[in-house]
Design a protein around this motif. Structure first.
Motif, PDB file in Angstrom:
ATOM      1  N   GLN A   1       0.828  -1.197   0.000  1.00  0.00           N
ATOM      2  CA  GLN A   1       0.000   0.000   0.000  1.00  0.00           C
ATOM      3  C   GLN A   1       0.862   1.246   0.000  1.00  0.00           C
TER       4      GLN A   1
ATOM      5  N   SER B   1      -6.993   2.643   3.439  1.00  0.00           N
ATOM      6  CA  SER B   1      -6.182   3.357   2.481  1.00  0.00           C
ATOM      7  C   SER B   1      -6.865   4.675   2.131  1.00  0.00           C
ATOM      8  N   GLU B   2      -6.080   5.649   1.728  1.00  0.00           N
ATOM      9  CA  GLU B   2      -6.636   6.922   1.284  1.00  0.00           C
ATOM     10  C   GLU B   2      -7.437   6.733  -0.005  1.00  0.00           C
ATOM     11  N   ASN B   3      -6.966   5.830  -0.867  1.00  0.00           N
ATOM     12  CA  ASN B   3      -7.566   5.670  -2.183  1.00  0.00           C
ATOM     13  C   ASN B   3      -7.434   4.206  -2.613  1.00  0.00           C
ATOM     14  N   GLY B   4      -8.103   3.295  -1.906  1.00  0.00           N
ATOM     15  CA  GLY B   4      -7.975   1.879  -2.197  1.00  0.00           C
ATOM     16  C   GLY B   4      -9.211   1.301  -2.861  1.00  0.00           C
ATOM     17  N   LEU B   5      -8.991   0.290  -3.708  1.00  0.00           N
ATOM     18  CA  LEU B   5     -10.079  -0.403  -4.375  1.00  0.00           C
ATOM     19  C   LEU B   5      -9.847  -1.897  -4.255  1.00  0.00           C
TER      20      LEU B   5
ATOM     21  N   ASP C   1      -1.094   4.451  -0.425  1.00  0.00           N
ATOM     22  CA  ASP C   1      -2.139   5.456  -0.233  1.00  0.00           C
ATOM     23  C   ASP C   1      -2.336   6.367  -1.447  1.00  0.00           C
ATOM     24  N   ILE C   2      -1.782   6.020  -2.582  1.00  0.00           N
ATOM     25  CA  ILE C   2      -2.017   6.790  -3.799  1.00  0.00           C
ATOM     26  C   ILE C   2      -3.068   6.080  -4.639  1.00  0.00           C
ATOM     27  N   LEU C   3      -2.785   4.862  -5.023  1.00  0.00           N
ATOM     28  CA  LEU C   3      -3.757   4.030  -5.719  1.00  0.00           C
ATOM     29  C   LEU C   3      -3.502   2.597  -5.296  1.00  0.00           C
ATOM     30  N   ASP C   4      -4.160   2.185  -4.252  1.00  0.00           N
ATOM     31  CA  ASP C   4      -3.996   0.839  -3.729  1.00  0.00           C
ATOM     32  C   ASP C   4      -5.077  -0.052  -4.312  1.00  0.00           C
ATOM     33  N   THR C   5      -4.667  -1.194  -4.825  1.00  0.00           N
ATOM     34  CA  THR C   5      -5.637  -2.153  -5.345  1.00  0.00           C
ATOM     35  C   THR C   5      -5.359  -3.508  -4.731  1.00  0.00           C
TER      36      THR C   5
ATOM     37  N   GLN D   1     -14.452   0.274  -2.041  1.00  0.00           N
ATOM     38  CA  GLN D   1     -13.325   1.092  -1.593  1.00  0.00           C
ATOM     39  C   GLN D   1     -12.867   0.655  -0.217  1.00  0.00           C
TER      40      GLN D   1
END
Length: 171
Positions: free
Chosen positions: A113, A151-155, A115-119, A170
């Motif tokens: 992770q 996460s700030e921005n997780g999917l 926190d920018i683009l976590d998948t 999310q």
């Protein structure tokens, strides 16, 4: 313990282990390194040579503690991400989440992770794709995953046994 505390503790343990390894790396069977250390200890007033023995014993105890902590961390990492996720839900989840997560076969991407683009991807043993029986439980799985990882921005994406999309959410 908070995540920052665990990271700080891990850093301290790592520094102790590196220090112990580098201190032992200078030892050799020729004895040339030992003569210098013994001579300097003999020259110091107050029997500093004996104090060094006690410090070595303390360092040995610290090394043992560091090794035990390191072994516990390795044991935790040895468990697959799916096993870690299931254990979390078993401890913290609702009855419906526990039922849904019992169908999870694989989790991938949960440990990386930024926190920018976590998948993260979660595979299950459901069949039938988006029109199958796993659509409802996929939402529960995604919700439980969001409780497990933040996460700030997780999917998180949930797939069936054939790799077809069941749902996402999310985290």
């Amino acid at each position: 313990m908070g995540m920052k505390t665990k990271i700080a503790l891990g850093a301290v343990v790592g520094i102790v282990v590196i220090g112990a390894v580098s201190a032992n790396a200078g030892d050799s069977d020729t004895g040339s390194g030992d003569k210098g250390a013994s001579a300097s200890a003999d020259r110091q007033p107050g029997g500093a040579k004996d104090a060094g023995v006690g410090a070595g014993a303390d360092a040995g105890q610290n090394n043992e503690k560091a090794e035990k902590t390191e072994k516990a961390e390795k044991a935790e990492k040895k468990a697959s991400q799916a096993e870690q996720f299931k254990a979390f839900v078993e401890e913290n989840g609702t009855a419906q989440e526990k039922e849904a997560v019992s169908h999870v076969t694989k989790v991938q991407g949960a440990d990386e992770q930024n926190d920018i683009l976590d998948t993260a991807d979660v595979w299950t043993d459901f069949t039938g794709g988006i029109m199958g029986e796993g659509t409802g439980p996929a939402k529960l799985i995604a919700s439980a995953f969001a409780d497990w990882k933040q996460s700030e921005n997780g999917l998180v994406t949930v797939y069936d046994a054939d790799g077809e999309l069941l749902g996402n959410g999310q985290f």
